[in-house]
Write an enzyme that holds these catalytic residues in place. Structure first.
Site, PDB file in Angstrom:
ATOM      1  N   GLU A 143       0.916  -1.279  -0.118  1.00 25.93           N
ATOM      2  CA  GLU A 143       0.132  -0.217   0.078  1.00 25.93           C
ATOM      3  C   GLU A 143       0.598   1.258  -0.009  1.00 25.93           C
ATOM      4  O   GLU A 143       1.479   1.638   1.064  1.00 25.93           O
ATOM      5  CB  GLU A 143      -0.931   0.061   1.287  1.00 25.93           C
ATOM      6  CG  GLU A 143      -1.876   1.209   1.258  1.00 25.93           C
ATOM      7  CD  GLU A 143      -2.609   1.150   2.289  1.00 25.93           C
ATOM      8  OE1 GLU A 143      -3.713   1.985   2.463  1.00 25.93           O
ATOM      9  OE2 GLU A 143      -2.377   0.330   3.380  1.00 25.93           O
ATOM     10  N   ALA A 154      -2.594   8.107   6.838  1.00 28.69           N
ATOM     11  CA  ALA A 154      -1.386   8.091   7.757  1.00 28.69           C
ATOM     12  C   ALA A 154      -0.056   7.559   7.269  1.00 28.69           C
ATOM     13  O   ALA A 154       0.973   7.278   7.888  1.00 28.69           O
ATOM     14  CB  ALA A 154      -1.731   6.692   8.738  1.00 28.69           C
ATOM     15  N   HIS A 211      -5.927   5.806  -1.706  1.00 32.13           N
ATOM     16  CA  HIS A 211      -5.261   7.129  -1.207  1.00 32.13           C
ATOM     17  C   HIS A 211      -5.182   7.892  -2.616  1.00 32.13           C
ATOM     18  O   HIS A 211      -3.724   8.214  -3.080  1.00 32.13           O
ATOM     19  CB  HIS A 211      -3.771   6.615  -0.782  1.00 32.13           C
ATOM     20  CG  HIS A 211      -3.915   6.088   0.553  1.00 32.13           C
ATOM     21  ND1 HIS A 211      -3.929   6.688   1.763  1.00 32.13           N
ATOM     22  CD2 HIS A 211      -4.004   4.724   0.755  1.00 32.13           C
ATOM     23  CE1 HIS A 211      -4.177   5.816   2.514  1.00 32.13           C
ATOM     24  NE2 HIS A 211      -4.007   4.749   2.167  1.00 32.13           N
ATOM     25  N   ASN A 235     -12.548   5.919   2.131  1.00 30.99           N
ATOM     26  CA  ASN A 235     -11.269   6.341   2.950  1.00 30.99           C
ATOM     27  C   ASN A 235     -10.185   6.658   2.314  1.00 30.99           C
ATOM     28  O   ASN A 235      -9.831   6.025   1.324  1.00 30.99           O
ATOM     29  CB  ASN A 235     -10.861   5.278   3.899  1.00 30.99           C
ATOM     30  CG  ASN A 235     -11.941   5.127   5.102  1.00 30.99           C
ATOM     31  OD1 ASN A 235     -11.801   6.033   6.127  1.00 30.99           O
ATOM     32  ND2 ASN A 235     -12.439   4.313   5.282  1.00 30.99           N
ATOM     33  N   ALA A 236      -9.620   8.032   2.420  1.00 29.81           N
ATOM     34  CA  ALA A 236      -8.481   8.414   1.387  1.00 29.81           C
ATOM     35  C   ALA A 236      -8.545   8.575   0.076  1.00 29.81           C
ATOM     36  O   ALA A 236      -7.987   8.139  -0.774  1.00 29.81           O
ATOM     37  CB  ALA A 236      -7.054   7.644   1.773  1.00 29.81           C
ATOM     38  N   GLY A 270     -16.673   0.250  12.591  1.00 28.83           N
ATOM     39  CA  GLY A 270     -17.516   1.392  13.501  1.00 28.83           C
ATOM     40  C   GLY A 270     -17.093   2.439  13.685  1.00 28.83           C
ATOM     41  O   GLY A 270     -17.416   3.409  14.223  1.00 28.83           O
ATOM     42  N   ILE A 271     -15.778   2.677  13.048  1.00 32.74           N
ATOM     43  CA  ILE A 271     -14.895   3.884  13.164  1.00 32.74           C
ATOM     44  C   ILE A 271     -14.874   4.528  11.862  1.00 32.74           C
ATOM     45  O   ILE A 271     -14.959   5.624  11.609  1.00 32.74           O
ATOM     46  CB  ILE A 271     -13.721   3.951  13.811  1.00 32.74           C
ATOM     47  CG1 ILE A 271     -13.619   3.169  15.320  1.00 32.74           C
ATOM     48  CG2 ILE A 271     -12.810   4.985  14.036  1.00 32.74           C
ATOM     49  CD1 ILE A 271     -14.360   3.968  16.366  1.00 32.74           C
ATOM     50  N   ASP A 294      -7.731  -3.951   7.897  1.00 27.51           N
ATOM     51  CA  ASP A 294      -6.696  -2.625   7.887  1.00 27.51           C
ATOM     52  C   ASP A 294      -5.992  -2.473   9.253  1.00 27.51           C
ATOM     53  O   ASP A 294      -5.784  -1.715   9.881  1.00 27.51           O
ATOM     54  CB  ASP A 294      -7.349  -1.405   7.475  1.00 27.51           C
ATOM     55  CG  ASP A 294      -6.303  -0.561   7.074  1.00 27.51           C
ATOM     56  OD1 ASP A 294      -5.185  -0.753   6.703  1.00 27.51           O
ATOM     57  OD2 ASP A 294      -6.575   1.035   6.770  1.00 27.51           O
ATOM     58  N   GLY A 330      -5.356   3.151  10.450  1.00 26.68           N
ATOM     59  CA  GLY A 330      -5.724   1.853  10.387  1.00 26.68           C
ATOM     60  C   GLY A 330      -6.517   1.330  11.547  1.00 26.68           C
ATOM     61  O   GLY A 330      -7.295   1.996  12.287  1.00 26.68           O
TER      62      GLY A 330
END
EC number: 3.5.1.25
Length: 409
Positions: A143, A154, A211, A235-236, A270-271, A294, A330
């Protein structure tokens, strides 16, 4: 065991009193295993005229294909992106510990790192079959570092790279040997990326888009060049916009090559992803959804400071941040937790939730004849679950490799 003619043969195991996930349905059938593979009992009876040598009562449990995690950065204090002298022992520790979460195969994932880290680490993570020692290694997921500065998340900015004049040769110079690599995440808007995508896919490496600040047209062109996966959807990457949905738009694009199936990873901890976003993605393209953890090295360790490659990570409750920031870094949720959250958040069927962690990642990697399924002839990698989808036991090649305390009673 000996057959009627006195010749030695492998024993046949029969798992009874269970429901098995097969063909997208839960069936009240027995599971038959021999020499690490799933057997067709009719052929056993009528062609070989054999019966089971051993029977195991599953106590009404559900049997599902073993889970496959294609994005896991480490766990239990092990960081796959750290160039130690004995990377293999760290991979082995994680492989052993994730058995309790039903994972039977995984892709150790390296985040953006300097070239010397790749050169030292990659040769130490060979593809390896699973067994009592731990889950099988299907190949490494790289990645970065060919990702967007704006959407690096990150990943350390100092080590990000673009494709230079030599394109694929620059990739080889960065990573070194690609022999143990299964997936590469890159940003398709980088110049010469399509040349790199074609070169990677020609070597049997899965290319994932992530990303990235790519718009939908750039993402579609990347898929036309051979990309088949999206790294942690939403995400990203650019947020969904109705005039240009970006990479997210690939889920419903009508400009993909005929027969090309796009898969996408989701972090259902959940985040990282709101339940409404999980529902939108699942309802738009359920057959492409791949649950990933992740997971970072802090998985299983609790609050405090830990590493992720070249960065420090701070864990607070259920959330991991780049230390000193509010940038997510992550997850610390294991696969079985992600499955249960996904089921609850989307209201999907149990079958769909389990296939998102088994069949779909196997299809992504082209392994669906052997992994992610309980069809006849497949590897007998499976997980035994109670009705609330808590892992009771994990099997690899038909051999018990982990069992919950309460299941031993």
């Amino acid at each position: 065991m000996r057959d009627g003619k006195g010749a030695s043969r492998a024993p046949v195991l029969r798992f009874t009193n269970c429901r098995i996930l097969r063909g997208r349905r839960l069936l009240r059938e027995d599971l038959w295993v021999r020499e690490g593979r799933i057997l067709d009992p009719e052929k056993l009876f009528f062609e070989e005229r054999l019966v089971a040598d051993q029977q195991r009562d599953c106590g009404g449990c559900l049997l599902a294909p073993g889970f496959i995690d294609v994005q896991i950065n480490g766990g239990f204090g092990v960081d796959f992106s750290q160039a130690t002298e004995d990377v293999g022992s760290g991979v082995a520790l994680v492989a052993q510990r994730i058995l309790s979460h039903g994972v039977t195969s995984f892709c150790p994932t390296l985040v953006t790192s300097p070239p010397e880290v790749y050169h030292k680490v990659l040769p130490q993570i060979p593809v390896k079959s699973g067994g009592p020692h731990g889950a099988g290694v299907l190949g490494v997921h790289l990645e970065g570092p060919f990702i967007s500065r704006e959407k690096r998340g990150a990943h350390p900015e100092a080590y990000l790279r673009s494709f230079e004049a030599n394109a694929f040769h620059d990739v080889l110079a960065t990573y070194g040997s690609l022999d143990n690599v299964r997936i590469v995440t890159l940003a398709p808007e980088l110049g010469r990326s399509h040349e790199v995508i074609r070169a990677l896919t020609a070597r049997g490496i899965c290319v994932s888009l992530g990303h990235s600040v790519a718009d939908l047209q750039v993402a579609e062109e990347a898929v036309q060049s051979g990309a088949t996966f999206i790294t942690h959807l939403f995400n990203a990457m650019l947020p969904f916009h109705h005039r240009d949905p970006g990479i997210v738009g690939l889920l419903t694009s009508d400009r993909l090559p005929p027969g090309r199936h796009i898969f996408y990873g989701m972090i259902s901890d959940g985040i990282h992803t709101n339940p409404a976003a999980l529902r939108i993605a699942h309802r738009a393209h359920p057959q492409g959804l791949v649950l990933v953890t992740d997971a970072v090295p802090a998985l299983g360790l609790g609050n405090g400071r830990h590493t992720l490659g070249q960065q420090e990570v701070e864990v607070d409750g259920l959330t991991a941040y780049v230390a000193g920031t509010k940038t997510l870094s992550g997850s610390i949720a294991p696969m079985d937790v992600c499955i249960r959250h996904f089921l609850q958040a989307t209201g999907c069927s149990v079958e769909s939730a389990l296939e998102a962690a088994s069949l779909h990642p196997a299809q992504l990697l082209g392994l669906e004849k052997l992994k992610g399924t309980l069809d006849f002839g497949a590897d007998a990698d499976f997980v035994m679950l109670d009705d609330s989808l808590h892992v009771q036991a994990t099997y690899i090649s038909g051999e018990l490799v982990w069992q919950a305390e309460e299941a031993r009673q």
